[in-house]
Design a protein around this motif. Structure first.
Motif, PDB file in Angstrom:
ATOM      1  N   GLU A  86      -8.711  65.714-127.592  1.00  0.00           N
ATOM      2  CA  GLU A  86      -7.987  65.797-126.635  1.00  0.00           C
ATOM      3  C   GLU A  86      -8.146  64.684-125.761  1.00  0.00           C
ATOM      4  N   THR A  87      -7.397  64.023-125.051  1.00  0.00           N
ATOM      5  CA  THR A  87      -7.427  62.821-124.338  1.00  0.00           C
ATOM      6  C   THR A  87      -6.293  62.900-123.209  1.00  0.00           C
ATOM      7  N   PRO A  88      -6.930  62.942-121.805  1.00  0.00           N
ATOM      8  CA  PRO A  88      -8.076  63.044-121.458  1.00  0.00           C
ATOM      9  C   PRO A  88      -8.804  64.361-121.960  1.00  0.00           C
ATOM     10  N   VAL A  89     -10.114  64.371-121.789  1.00  0.00           N
ATOM     11  CA  VAL A  89     -11.076  65.714-122.181  1.00  0.00           C
ATOM     12  C   VAL A  89     -10.609  66.712-121.093  1.00  0.00           C
ATOM     13  N   ALA A  90     -10.584  67.790-121.457  1.00  0.00           N
ATOM     14  CA  ALA A  90     -10.460  68.998-120.542  1.00  0.00           C
ATOM     15  C   ALA A  90     -11.496  68.677-119.411  1.00  0.00           C
ATOM     16  N   GLN A 143     -21.437  66.329-127.271  1.00  0.00           N
ATOM     17  CA  GLN A 143     -20.454  65.581-127.188  1.00  0.00           C
ATOM     18  C   GLN A 143     -19.314  65.585-126.275  1.00  0.00           C
ATOM     19  N   LEU A 144     -18.849  66.834-126.040  1.00  0.00           N
ATOM     20  CA  LEU A 144     -17.794  67.217-125.098  1.00  0.00           C
ATOM     21  C   LEU A 144     -18.418  66.793-123.680  1.00  0.00           C
ATOM     22  N   SER A 145     -19.608  67.285-123.279  1.00  0.00           N
ATOM     23  CA  SER A 145     -20.374  67.195-122.192  1.00  0.00           C
ATOM     24  C   SER A 145     -20.348  65.699-121.933  1.00  0.00           C
ATOM     25  N   GLY A 146     -20.761  64.748-122.839  1.00  0.00           N
ATOM     26  CA  GLY A 146     -20.887  63.225-122.995  1.00  0.00           C
ATOM     27  C   GLY A 146     -19.623  62.615-122.336  1.00  0.00           C
ATOM     28  N   ALA A 150     -18.404  60.518-118.987  1.00  0.00           N
ATOM     29  CA  ALA A 150     -17.840  59.343-119.401  1.00  0.00           C
ATOM     30  C   ALA A 150     -16.572  59.382-118.674  1.00  0.00           C
ATOM     31  N   GLU A 151     -15.755  60.326-118.628  1.00  0.00           N
ATOM     32  CA  GLU A 151     -14.399  60.221-117.975  1.00  0.00           C
ATOM     33  C   GLU A 151     -14.455  60.739-116.577  1.00  0.00           C
ATOM     34  N   GLY A 152     -15.560  60.996-116.031  1.00  0.00           N
ATOM     35  CA  GLY A 152     -15.873  61.361-114.571  1.00  0.00           C
ATOM     36  C   GLY A 152     -15.463  62.697-114.349  1.00  0.00           C
ATOM     37  N   ARG A 153     -15.472  63.719-115.344  1.00  0.00           N
ATOM     38  CA  ARG A 153     -15.229  65.101-115.019  1.00  0.00           C
ATOM     39  C   ARG A 153     -16.341  65.766-114.832  1.00  0.00           C
TER      40      ARG A 153
END
Length: 156
Positions: A86-90, A143-146, A150-153
């Motif tokens: 998914e983009t952006p990541v949840a 990978q999800l946490s990375g 990276a996306e500031g979440r």
């Protein structure tokens, strides 16, 4: 294993159907009686197949338990893979909410997981299976946490 093939090494449709019946019967038995108390004869009776056919596909209970574990891994891994695409990541809240919904809706398959952990405490083979499943799922969470960082979440 002497299961019937279609000549190319793949299982015939009948053999695939039998395996599916056996796996579902095993899940039903594991949920109803527990993994420790379920015998291969119980699985055969529940599947409606002869003991010989069941043992042809799965000579030991650990063999069928391995397939059940692979099904759990595929289901959970699929959910995490979807989140990864998914983009952006949840957001963390969305991710945890969706994970909780997935696992709470897992039905019988998820009821077997705690039992399998118990079996893993005294069975090195199943311990290895559980460890492999958890390692793969952990890799996806990393990978999800990375991506979230990276996306500031998530903070770095």
């Amino acid at each position: 294993m002497n299961t019937k093939t279609n000549g190319g090494g793949a299982l015939s449709e009948d053999a695939q159907r039998d395996r599916q019946l056996i796996v579902q019967a095993a899940i039903d038995c594991f949920v109803r009686k527990g993994i420790f108390e379920t015998s291969m004869e119980d699985i055969a009776q529940k599947s409606g197949l002869s003991s010989e056919v069941v043992l042809e596909h799965f000579p030991r209970k650990n063999d069928v338990l391995r397939v059940v574990g692979a099904g759990n891994k595929a289901a959970a891994g699929g959910m995490l893979a979807q989140l990864l695409q998914e983009t952006p990541v949840a957001t963390p809240d969305e991710m945890l909410g969706r994970s909780a919904t997935f696992f709470s809706a897992g039905g019988d398959m998820m009821r077997i997981v705690p039992q399998a952990w118990g079996v893993a405490l005294c069975d090195d083979e199943i311990n290895g299976v559980i460890r492999d499943v958890l390692t793969d799922l952990q890799d996806q969470w990393i990978q999800l946490s990375g991506r979230m960082v990276a996306e500031g979440r998530l903070p770095d």
